[in-house]
Design an enzyme around this catalytic site. Structure first.
Site, PDB file in Angstrom:
ATOM      1  N   GLY A  93     -37.478  88.359 -38.864  1.00 30.68           N
ATOM      2  CA  GLY A  93     -38.863  88.038 -38.573  1.00 30.68           C
ATOM      3  C   GLY A  93     -39.034  87.621 -37.130  1.00 30.68           C
ATOM      4  O   GLY A  93     -39.958  88.059 -36.452  1.00 30.68           O
TER       5      GLY A  93
ATOM      6  N   MET B 214     -36.681  85.270 -33.695  1.00 30.57           N
ATOM      7  CA  MET B 214     -35.444  84.623 -33.258  1.00 30.57           C
ATOM      8  C   MET B 214     -35.758  83.606 -32.183  1.00 30.57           C
ATOM      9  O   MET B 214     -36.485  83.877 -31.232  1.00 30.57           O
ATOM     10  CB  MET B 214     -34.473  85.689 -32.724  1.00 30.57           C
ATOM     11  CG  MET B 214     -33.161  85.123 -32.234  1.00 30.57           C
ATOM     12  SD  MET B 214     -32.289  84.238 -33.565  1.00 30.57           S
ATOM     13  CE  MET B 214     -31.363  83.042 -32.602  1.00 30.57           C
ATOM     14  N   GLU B 215     -35.154  82.411 -32.326  1.00 32.95           N
ATOM     15  CA  GLU B 215     -35.531  81.245 -31.527  1.00 32.95           C
ATOM     16  C   GLU B 215     -34.783  81.115 -30.206  1.00 32.95           C
ATOM     17  O   GLU B 215     -34.724  80.017 -29.643  1.00 32.95           O
ATOM     18  CB  GLU B 215     -35.285  79.977 -32.354  1.00 32.95           C
ATOM     19  CG  GLU B 215     -33.804  79.624 -32.590  1.00 32.95           C
ATOM     20  CD  GLU B 215     -33.227  80.155 -33.889  1.00 32.95           C
ATOM     21  OE1 GLU B 215     -32.172  79.651 -34.321  1.00 32.95           O
ATOM     22  OE2 GLU B 215     -33.827  81.073 -34.449  1.00 32.95           O
ATOM     23  N   ASN B 216     -34.235  82.183 -29.645  1.00 34.74           N
ATOM     24  CA  ASN B 216     -33.466  82.092 -28.412  1.00 34.74           C
ATOM     25  C   ASN B 216     -34.112  81.121 -27.422  1.00 34.74           C
ATOM     26  O   ASN B 216     -35.317  81.156 -27.201  1.00 34.74           O
ATOM     27  CB  ASN B 216     -33.390  83.468 -27.744  1.00 34.74           C
ATOM     28  CG  ASN B 216     -33.148  84.578 -28.727  1.00 34.74           C
ATOM     29  OD1 ASN B 216     -32.103  84.664 -29.330  1.00 34.74           O
ATOM     30  ND2 ASN B 216     -34.146  85.437 -28.893  1.00 34.74           N
TER      31      ASN B 216
ATOM     32  N   GLU C  77     -40.161  78.991 -35.028  1.00 39.09           N
ATOM     33  CA  GLU C  77     -39.258  79.336 -33.926  1.00 39.09           C
ATOM     34  C   GLU C  77     -39.385  78.348 -32.772  1.00 39.09           C
ATOM     35  O   GLU C  77     -38.388  78.010 -32.125  1.00 39.09           O
ATOM     36  CB  GLU C  77     -39.515  80.762 -33.458  1.00 39.09           C
ATOM     37  CG  GLU C  77     -39.428  81.825 -34.542  1.00 39.09           C
ATOM     38  CD  GLU C  77     -38.141  81.787 -35.347  1.00 39.09           C
ATOM     39  OE1 GLU C  77     -37.108  81.345 -34.824  1.00 39.09           O
ATOM     40  OE2 GLU C  77     -38.178  82.209 -36.520  1.00 39.09           O
TER      41      GLU C  77
ATOM     42  N   HIS D 241     -37.468  75.148 -33.464  1.00 40.17           N
ATOM     43  CA  HIS D 241     -36.015  75.275 -33.304  1.00 40.17           C
ATOM     44  C   HIS D 241     -35.541  74.773 -31.933  1.00 40.17           C
ATOM     45  O   HIS D 241     -34.340  74.520 -31.766  1.00 40.17           O
ATOM     46  CB  HIS D 241     -35.592  76.737 -33.446  1.00 40.17           C
ATOM     47  CG  HIS D 241     -35.168  77.122 -34.827  1.00 40.17           C
ATOM     48  ND1 HIS D 241     -34.282  76.391 -35.579  1.00 40.17           N
ATOM     49  CD2 HIS D 241     -35.501  78.196 -35.604  1.00 40.17           C
ATOM     50  CE1 HIS D 241     -34.086  76.982 -36.742  1.00 40.17           C
ATOM     51  NE2 HIS D 241     -34.816  78.081 -36.788  1.00 40.17           N
TER      52      HIS D 241
ATOM     53  N   GLU E  25     -31.802  75.643 -40.189  1.00 39.77           N
ATOM     54  CA  GLU E  25     -32.851  76.409 -40.851  1.00 39.77           C
ATOM     55  C   GLU E  25     -33.575  75.604 -41.931  1.00 39.77           C
ATOM     56  O   GLU E  25     -34.798  75.646 -42.015  1.00 39.77           O
ATOM     57  CB  GLU E  25     -32.273  77.697 -41.437  1.00 39.77           C
ATOM     58  CG  GLU E  25     -31.746  78.670 -40.388  1.00 39.77           C
ATOM     59  CD  GLU E  25     -32.796  79.134 -39.395  1.00 39.77           C
ATOM     60  OE1 GLU E  25     -34.006  78.877 -39.600  1.00 39.77           O
ATOM     61  OE2 GLU E  25     -32.404  79.750 -38.387  1.00 39.77           O
TER      62      GLU E  25
END
Length: 886
Positions: free
Chosen positions: A273, A275-277, A310, A313, A332
């Site tokens: 869905g 990504m929290e980079n 996200e 995070h 998570e």
């Protein structure tokens, strides 16, 4: 590496939590240069590291993970290493005998354009993009690709300027410039140490929506959302959601953003869905792009929740990350709880809670009860990508919610503060999180940690008796948990049960629990196999309201009579408990219809359900959003879970008959409600109240259509044509979707013709077609795989069509002839050759064969055997399919 060489031909090795050892070496900084070219991309890295004192002293082998790349050169402390100076391993290389500080330079070549797995660096739709969680960075360069190796990254990206004018990576942009031959570069520096899975880069021709946010300390943060050309103008809701998320995180948790810029990129080919980079979130574009003509109210709320998730995070996942992948729920589960609370504060808390419970029961409870059951903190895995599950995420969030309930809001916040104070910048464990909560509150959570280690859904039984002479109500509670793979014997867990007593007047009663006054609501803690509780001074006619707010992820077997349930459905002031009472009453009634059907008797919906629905419709105190939830009957999958053996066809027929009965019996009431709400809300009103009115109006439309009366079909057809919002269009199409009538055929064709050039909206059409309960749907799905706009490599298209059938159409997927299972096996094997992550997720419905009759079970296991016997099967699919057969 050739695809066949990489395939798993024998039982892959299992990785165990008990075998964890610290890394032999740590990497302090990495300077990464990525030169993008159409044929071969060159990746150079300079690693500055040292021996890890936590793993010992003296010389030790440095292991570097690496897959699907050509190693060009290795240089250690300025000396070029020859082939004999390092060793090749199946999934990496070993540089032996490194004792102290070192500098290692690695150069390799990769081909992102051939990367159909969409892991690591890949090219799709003319854009370069990364996805490195969980183990994708090793597909970019050789590196210790594990979350407990955290480094400071400086990244230089070079590419053709005309074709890829936008070059992005984590952190802050510190330099840009032009190069020869029409190329250019950008240098990014992230000052915060992070593991490799949080690395990100994007290169493409992108449009940007810019805004800013001023933090509580007065820092201005630049906000940028990048989209592919043609999608500009559809990012406003995502940007607004981001800004509200940032403000909420400061207010509720005290977390302030820490970089100069926060970026989001929306891409059309993405396995997950979002990504929290760190500083550069990458999103599946379906969770960013929205406007009134293309997105439903549910889409808007989902975008809001995922953007928040996200962003949250940044602290719970990035600043503090996982020591190893077994600790995945550390970030998570905690962050899902945080995004759930954000959504609850933003919208209707009761409706949000009901939605969360629906998801948990529909997806996580079956997982807990099947062969792939695993604890919130798993003890082993073959492929970590298979553990991005509802158990780790949603059940993990319920575990955090229980901690919040047991400690109280104030002590919970103190625990979060202590957790950050102790572990900021570290890779830690679930035990570290619980220790911070325990130490901040003074509450012993030792036994509570069983929730992290023990799989399965506890079942709580509740029975009570009333002593009229003594005016006491004695409540007996007991808990059991069924065996799960690898865990035959279960220990009692700590279960907080929010409890009230509802008097005959529908009000909560004051409570005296085992001699102590407890207000009008209490939390009963069941931490042994059994517990008896006595309520004193209880008037006659009181009904227990148990598990209020769904205070624990358990199955509750309570001794309510149908009359008790009807009473609670009409009076309980806890939204979840009121919804649950009607759900339980309806489930009992529909399952009784199933038994009648199987015995050859006429089916008839219990009048108590009709009465309860009528009472809800007449209750002016209820908000429309909650009433829309209250009136929804349990789905076929939920009904199937309530049976020892899921009798698919009988359940489908009984539920359809129940819906018809409610639609026909209360037709005039539904019609009046629909017409009254038709003019009350503007299509562009995205307030919670407006969404609720639309939801209730469309619930009424569902029942109108289900009655089979021409007036209902006409209302739905007219709504498709005239509706100004996608919410109303999709609701009308969904209402028509299971009815074989000209209105359905015409409406679906018109929708397709209008939206065939918009991939995200067309996915809605694919899903409608795939989820129709009408005969012939499987043939229609196969036909649509040849649709000119169906891309068999795109995860969103696959999920919409194949997933829409296998996960959203139980009566046709579970056809008695096994055709649905054979179709899914074919698709799993086809997709596995391209994208094992997507293939393994699609395989999940087959592993639940134990819930079905003998012929269906035989067909499902046959499909699983055919999958497992494939000689080039990925370890992703092997793990799921082999466990399904175990």
């Amino acid at each position: 590496m050739d695809r066949a060489d990489a395939a798993v031909k024998t039982d892959p090795s299992t990785i165990f939590l008990k075998d964890y050892t610290p890394p032999t070496h740590l990497i302090d900084t990495i300077e990464l240069t990525v030169r993008l070219n159409d044929d071969v991309t060159t990746v150079s890295s300079r690693l500055v590291g040292r021996r890890n004192p936590a793993s010992g002293s003296g010389p030790a082998d440095l292991y570097l993970d690496g897959e699907d790349q050509e190693l060009v050169s290795l240089t250690l402390d300025g000396r070029t290493l020859e082939k004999g100076d390092w060793r090749q391993k199946p999934e990496g290389i070993v540089v032996p005998g490194i004792a102290g500080d070192f500098t290692l330079e690695v150069e390799g070549r990769i081909k992102p354009q051939d990367n159909t797995r969409l892991e690591g660096l890949y090219k799709a739709g003319g854009m370069y993009c990364t996805q490195c969680e969980a183990e994708g960075f090793r597909r970019i360069t050789y590196f210790p690709d594990r979350p407990d190796v955290m480094a400071v990254y400086t990244v230089r990206i070079e590419a053709d300027k005309a074709r890829y004018p936008v070059l992005l990576s984590n952190g802050n942009r510190i330099e840009t410039g032009d190069l020869e031959e029409g190329r250019h570069y950008a240098v990014w520096h992230d000052p915060f140490r992070k593991p490799a899975y949080l690395f990100a880069m994007v290169a493409g021709d992108l449009m940007v929506d810019r805004d800013s946010f001023t933090t509580r300390s007065g820092r201005e943060v630049a906000l940028e959302i990048y989209v592919e050309p043609g999608n500009e103008g559809r990012t406003g809701h995502a940007m607004d959601s981001l800004k509200r998320s940032m403000a909420w995180d400061e207010e509720v948790y005290g977390f302030e953003y820490d970089l100069d810029i926060f970026m989001i990129v929306a891409v059309s080919s993405f396995n997950m869905g979002a990504m929290e980079n760190k500083g550069l979130n990458i999103f599946n574009d379906k969770f960013i792009l929205a406007d009134l003509s293309t997105a439903t109210d549910a889409d808007f709320q989902r975008i809001e929740a995922i953007v928040a998730h996200e962003y949250f995070h940044n602290w719970t996942g990035n600043r503090i990350t996982c020591r190893d992948w077994f600790q995945l729920s550390l970030k998570e589960g905690l962050t899902v709880f945080r995004d759930q609370e954000f959504s609850a504060d933003t919208h209707d808390r009761g409706v949000k809670r009901v939605g969360d419970v629906r998801l948990l029961r529909a997806a996580q409870f079956p997982e807990d009860g099947g062969p792939t059951a695993h604890p919130v903190r798993p003890d082993s895995y073959i492929e970590i990508n298979n553990f991005y599950t509802v158990t780790v995420y949603e059940k993990g969030a319920e575990v955090v919610r229980m901690i919040h309930s047991l400690l109280g809001a104030e002590a919970y916040r103190k625990g979060i503060d202590l957790y950050v104070e102790r572990h900021d910048g570290q890779a830690v464990t679930c035990d570290d999180f619980v220790a911070a909560m325990q130490d901040a509150s003074g509450i012993d959570l030792t036994r509570f940690k069983r929730w992290y280690a023990q799989a399965g859904t506890p079942r709580v039984s509740a029975d009570w008796r009333y002593d009229e002479a003594a005016r006491t109500l004695t409540l007996d509670l007991a808990q059991t948990t069924d065996p799960t793979p690898g865990q035959p014997d279960k220990q009692p867990v700590v279960i907080p049960l929010r409890t009230a007593l509802i008097g005959e007047n529908g009000q909560r009663l004051p409570l005296t629990v085992d001699g102590e006054e407890s207000g009008d609501e209490t939390v009963l803690v069941l931490d042994e196999a059994e517990r008896r509780v006595t309520f004193s001074d209880v008037p006659k006619g009181a009904v227990p309201s148990l598990l209020r707010g769904f205070s624990a992820p358990v199955k509750l077997d309570a001794a309510w009579s149908d009359a008790d349930l009807g009473f609670l459905a009409a009076t309980d002031d806890d939204p979840f408990s009121r919804w649950e009472a009607l759900q339980t009453l309806a489930t009992r009634a529909i399952l009784a219809m199933v038994e009648a059907k199987r015995a050859g008797r006429p089916m008839s919906l219990d009048a108590a359900v009709v009465s309860a629905v009528r009472d809800g419709l007449e209750d002016a105190r209820l908000e429309p959003a909650f009433l829309a939830e209250l009136l929804a009957l349990p789905g076929e999958s939920m009904l199937g879970q309530a049976m020892d053996v899921w009798h698919v066809d009988a359940v489908h027929e009984a539920r359809e008959d129940a819906i018809w009965t409610l639609g026909d019996t209360l037709f005039d009431t539904w019609l009046a409600l629909y017409d009254r709400l038709s003019g009350e809300t503007a299509a562009d009103d995205l307030s919670t109240a407006a969404m609720g009115r639309r939801a209730l109006r469309n619930r009424a439309l569902q029942f109108l259509v289900s009655s089979g009366r021409p007036e209902g079909l006409a209302r739905a057809a007219a709504q498709v044509q005239a509706a100004a919002s996608m919410t109303d269009v999709m609701s009308a199409l969904a209402a028509l979707n299971d009815t074989d009538c000209p209105e359905r055929t015409e409406a679906l064709q018109a929708f397709h013709d209008r939206w065939q050039d918009n991939p995200l909206v067309l996915d809605k059409w694919f899903t409608l077609e795939a989820s129709s309960a009408l005969p012939g749907t499987l043939d229609r799905v196969k036909e649509l795989q040849s649709h000119p706009r169906f891309d068999p490599k795109n995860p969103n298209r696959i999920r919409a069509l194949v997933g829409g059938f296998t996960m959203g159409n139980p009566v046709r997927f579970h056809a008695s002839d096994g055709s649905g299972y054979a179709f899914l096996a074919d698709e799993v094997l086809r997709i596995d050759q391209l994208n094992p992550q997507i293939a393994s997720r699609l395989c999940q419905p087959l592993v639940r064969w134990r819930r079905f009759d003998g012929e269906r079970a035989k067909a499902m296991t046959g499909a699983l055997r055919r999958i497992v016997e494939q000689p080039t099967l990925s370890k992703d699919v092997f793990e799921i399919a082999s466990k399904g057969l175990s």
